[in-house]
Scaffold this active site. Structure first.
Site, short mmCIF file in Angstrom:
data_model
loop_
_atom_site.label_atom_id
_atom_site.label_comp_id
_atom_site.label_asym_id
_atom_site.label_seq_id
_atom_site.Cartn_x
_atom_site.Cartn_y
_atom_site.Cartn_z
N CYS A 94 0.89 -1.27 -0.11
CA CYS A 94 -0.16 -0.12 0.14
C CYS A 94 0.70 1.25 -0.02
CB CYS A 94 -1.07 -0.17 1.21
SG CYS A 94 -2.58 1.12 1.04
N ARG A 127 -12.11 6.77 -1.35
CA ARG A 127 -11.21 5.67 -1.21
C ARG A 127 -11.73 4.11 -1.77
NH1 ARG A 127 -7.63 7.15 2.16
NH2 ARG A 127 -6.52 5.06 2.50
N HIS A 190 -3.44 -5.23 2.14
CA HIS A 190 -2.94 -4.83 3.50
C HIS A 190 -3.07 -6.21 4.27
CE1 HIS A 190 -2.17 -0.89 4.46
NE2 HIS A 190 -3.29 -0.42 3.62
N1 GLN Z 1 -1.80 6.85 1.91
C1 GLN Z 1 -2.17 5.79 0.90
C2 GLN Z 1 -3.71 5.95 0.26
O1 GLN Z 1 -4.35 6.24 0.93
C3 GLN Z 1 -1.69 4.57 1.43
C4 GLN Z 1 -2.53 4.20 2.44
C5 GLN Z 1 -2.39 2.77 3.18
O2 GLN Z 1 -1.35 2.43 3.31
N2 GLN Z 1 -3.49 2.29 3.53
O3 GLN Z 1 -3.76 5.88 -0.92
#
Ligand code: GLN
Length: 242
Positions: A94, A127, A190
């Site tokens: 990520c 997101r 993740h």
């Molecule tokens: N900050 C990055 C995003 O939101 C990665 C987030 C994360 O590692 N979950 O795209």
């Protein structure tokens, strides 16, 4: 035989317990009688030395933490680039995945990346969150996981980690997820990525062992019945209709 694993900035990049992936790599080596040394490099460590490291792990983090890590890692760009170009393994999740590219463009600023991969990331409107299932060419079982990212990553001519069977992946409709390049595995998946996907974990370990020991051919099999049952359950839950 021995493999050295370096966890970079676990104090900043450890969303959803990405650290469990380190434990999975370590255990699956030890269960086969192969030594594993795990070292960490945190913000407080003055020295940065990955010269004898086999597997570098870079986890996920918020934009804020990512920015701090990136400003520090830019000073070690050469070491990381030569680690990758010389066949060293690198697993990036990520935020860590985004940092390997040319840049990560947020709404109000642009974070310069390590330029290890010819990719870039742009923050989207919302997101991309949820369970995800992939099919990779180099392993038999599907890769299952969970994604949560605001960034959309554009990978150009790089090879993706897998084709998206369920979920989003690199961007809203790219149809592919992550990148594999030499012995780099970079992905948005993740948390317990490797415990959920033992075949992917063994693929990473095999590459690292082959890079370290010329004579190494393959890992001894383990009893992965439980892990594989859990993996199949998730694949069926999200991809089988009715
Ligand atoms: N900050 C990055 C995003 O939101 C990665 C987030 C994360 O590692 N979950 O795209």
């Amino acid at each position: 035989m021995k493999i050295k694993i370096m966890h970079l900035y676990p104090d900043l990049l450890n969303l959803y317990g990405d650290r469990g992936n380190i434990e999975c790599l370590r255990r699956r080596l030890l269960w086969r009688g192969i030594d594993a040394e795990v070292v960490t490099h945190t913000c407080d460590d003055p020295e940065f030395d990955i010269s004898d490291t086999d597997i570098v792990f870079l986890g996920g983090g918020s934009d804020r933490e990512q920015k701090i890590v990136c400003s520090r890692l830019l000073g070690h760009k050469k070491e990381l680039q030569s680690h990758v170009e010389n066949g060293g393994s690198l697993v990036a999740v990520c935020g860590g995945y985004q940092l390997l590219g040319k840049y990560y463009k947020l709404h109000d600023e642009t974070i310069e990346g390590l330029d290890i991969l010819d990719i870039y990331t742009e923050q989207g409107k919302d997101r991309l969150i949820g369970n995800i299932v992939l099919k990779a060419d180099f392993i038999n079982s599907e890769i299952v996981g969970f994604e949560n990212h605001g960034g959309r990553t554009y990978i150009g001519s790089h090879t993706p980690l897998g084709r998206v069977v369920y979920g989003y992946g690199n961007s809203d409709d790219a149809g592919v997820e992550g990148v594999v390049y030499k012995n780099v595995v970079a992905t948005y998946l993740h948390g317990p990525l490797l415990p959920k996907n033992p075949e992917l974990c063994d693929h990473i370990l095999t590459n690292a062992l082959k890079n370290r020991y010329e004579e190494f051919t393959e890992l001894a099999p383990l009893d992965d019945e439980l892990e594989n049952t859990a993996n199949r359950y998730i694949v069926n839950r999200f991809t089988k209709k009715g």
